[in-house]
Design an enzyme around this catalytic site. Sequence first.
Site, PDB file in Angstrom:
ATOM      1  N   TRP A 102      46.824 -19.088 109.358  1.00  0.00           N
ATOM      2  CA  TRP A 102      45.497 -19.217 109.976  1.00  0.00           C
ATOM      3  C   TRP A 102      44.396 -18.995 108.951  1.00  0.00           C
ATOM      4  CZ3 TRP A 102      45.471 -22.171 113.813  1.00  0.00           C
ATOM      5  CH2 TRP A 102      46.526 -22.188 114.731  1.00  0.00           C
ATOM      6  N   ASP A 172      38.733 -13.059 112.424  1.00  0.00           N
ATOM      7  CA  ASP A 172      39.428 -13.884 113.416  1.00  0.00           C
ATOM      8  C   ASP A 172      40.384 -12.950 114.152  1.00  0.00           C
ATOM      9  OD1 ASP A 172      41.119 -15.513 114.870  1.00  0.00           O
ATOM     10  OD2 ASP A 172      41.633 -16.845 113.190  1.00  0.00           O
ATOM     11  N   LYS A 196      45.640 -16.355 123.650  1.00  0.00           N
ATOM     12  CA  LYS A 196      46.692 -15.489 123.117  1.00  0.00           C
ATOM     13  C   LYS A 196      46.825 -14.242 123.980  1.00  0.00           C
ATOM     14  CE  LYS A 196      47.082 -18.450 119.831  1.00  0.00           C
ATOM     15  NZ  LYS A 196      46.338 -18.529 118.599  1.00  0.00           N
TER      16      LYS A 196
HETATM   17  C1  PLP Z   1      45.922 -19.559 117.680  1.00  0.00           C
HETATM   18  C2  PLP Z   1      45.079 -19.104 116.566  1.00  0.00           C
HETATM   19  C3  PLP Z   1      44.012 -19.884 116.070  1.00  0.00           C
HETATM   20  C4  PLP Z   1      43.708 -21.256 116.604  1.00  0.00           C
HETATM   21  O1  PLP Z   1      43.257 -21.171 117.907  1.00  0.00           O
HETATM   22  P1  PLP Z   1      42.821 -22.449 118.748  1.00  0.00           P
HETATM   23  O2  PLP Z   1      42.174 -21.790 119.922  1.00  0.00           O
HETATM   24  O3  PLP Z   1      44.055 -23.200 119.085  1.00  0.00           O
HETATM   25  O4  PLP Z   1      41.877 -23.247 117.937  1.00  0.00           O
HETATM   26  C5  PLP Z   1      43.248 -19.378 115.042  1.00  0.00           C
HETATM   27  N1  PLP Z   1      43.496 -18.163 114.526  1.00  0.00           N
HETATM   28  C6  PLP Z   1      44.495 -17.390 114.972  1.00  0.00           C
HETATM   29  C7  PLP Z   1      44.728 -16.051 114.350  1.00  0.00           C
HETATM   30  C8  PLP Z   1      45.319 -17.832 116.004  1.00  0.00           C
HETATM   31  O5  PLP Z   1      46.309 -17.053 116.450  1.00  0.00           O
END
Ligand code: PLP
Length: 360
Positions: A102, A172, A196
Amino acid sequence: MRQTVNFSAGPATLPEEVLQQAASEMLDWNGSGQSVMEMSHRGKEYMSIHAQAEADLRELMGIPSNYKVLFLQGGATTQFAMVPLNLLRGKDQADYINTGEWSKKAIKEAKLFAKVNVAASSEDRNFTYAPRQADWKLNKDAAYVHYCINETIGGVEFHWTPDTGDVPLVGDISSTFLSGPVDVSKYGLIYGGAQKNIGPAGLTIVIVRDDLIGQARAGTPQMLDYKPQADNDSMLNTPPCYSIYIAGLVFKWLKARGGLAGIHQHNLAKARILYDFLDSSSFFHNPVAREDRSIMNVPFTLKDEALDDAFLKGAQARKMIQLKGHRSVGGMRASIYNAMTIEGVQRLVDYMREFEKQQA
Ligand SMILES: *Cc1c(COP(=O)(O)O)cnc(C)c1O
């Protein structure tokens, strides 16, 4: 009670109580004669759901009043672009920490807009640890410092908050959102997709300090500019109403469980069960440095990858699903988000122990 235990990394398991409540309100929300999906987002019913969700999130995370909470769309992936578009504020460079899949995606997108300085990376050990701050090579001219708080694929989590001085810290938090307490005041901006650990896909939450917005790069479309989004209470256009409603139910569920401190203890207990077993096993292996192991996403491999399919089949037969690891790392991954129960993790460990014995 549902019998199946779902270890999906996202979209992921949600609290059964929340799904029950949503089901009971599906046809008629609170006597309004309509489902939440059918409401005008400008009507008083939906406005109350929206405002309550924000208030509960602020309370749960202790979000200071000089931070905006935005309910957006486009996923965390859109934030990979919105962060540089909004936070460069006339500068031309930003610092990024590279701890895995990521981080790499965030870096790639930022390069469209800025000179990216990779201030630290764990690539030297195949992204199995979180680089100590003492090893970061921060650049004082950076507009901000970006890192991924929890690498969902690699299962590497920062259990400490970096100190970047006057340079805003951007995190993030997609896969650890609401897994435990966070000191929001240490960040300039935190973002994450809801799917998530919070609710359905379609909702992205951004928490941003208000002095950092209003200086978007020239030409930034209004949907990608935090300022008009904030000025319009995330209703510049139709928000993802139903996802926000479910997130709001999850916030209430968390408040009833002792808030983020309460859920954190629960999450630590679950993670301990799984990691203790992994450490005692000579058949299963987790590659991540102990002190940086994720409490949400636990990747592991079997001694012989030829047994992966048999392991997954046996899991399926015992009603445990979505354990297959990400295609980039292989093996297995158990995501044990807030809504995962202790019993769910225990069932997995019991099965792993049985499988290991069978192979001996
Ligand atoms: C799943 C995830 C993303 C991407 O998320 P989307 O909502 O599918 O764009 C980005 N960063 C992390 C840490 C993730 O787990």
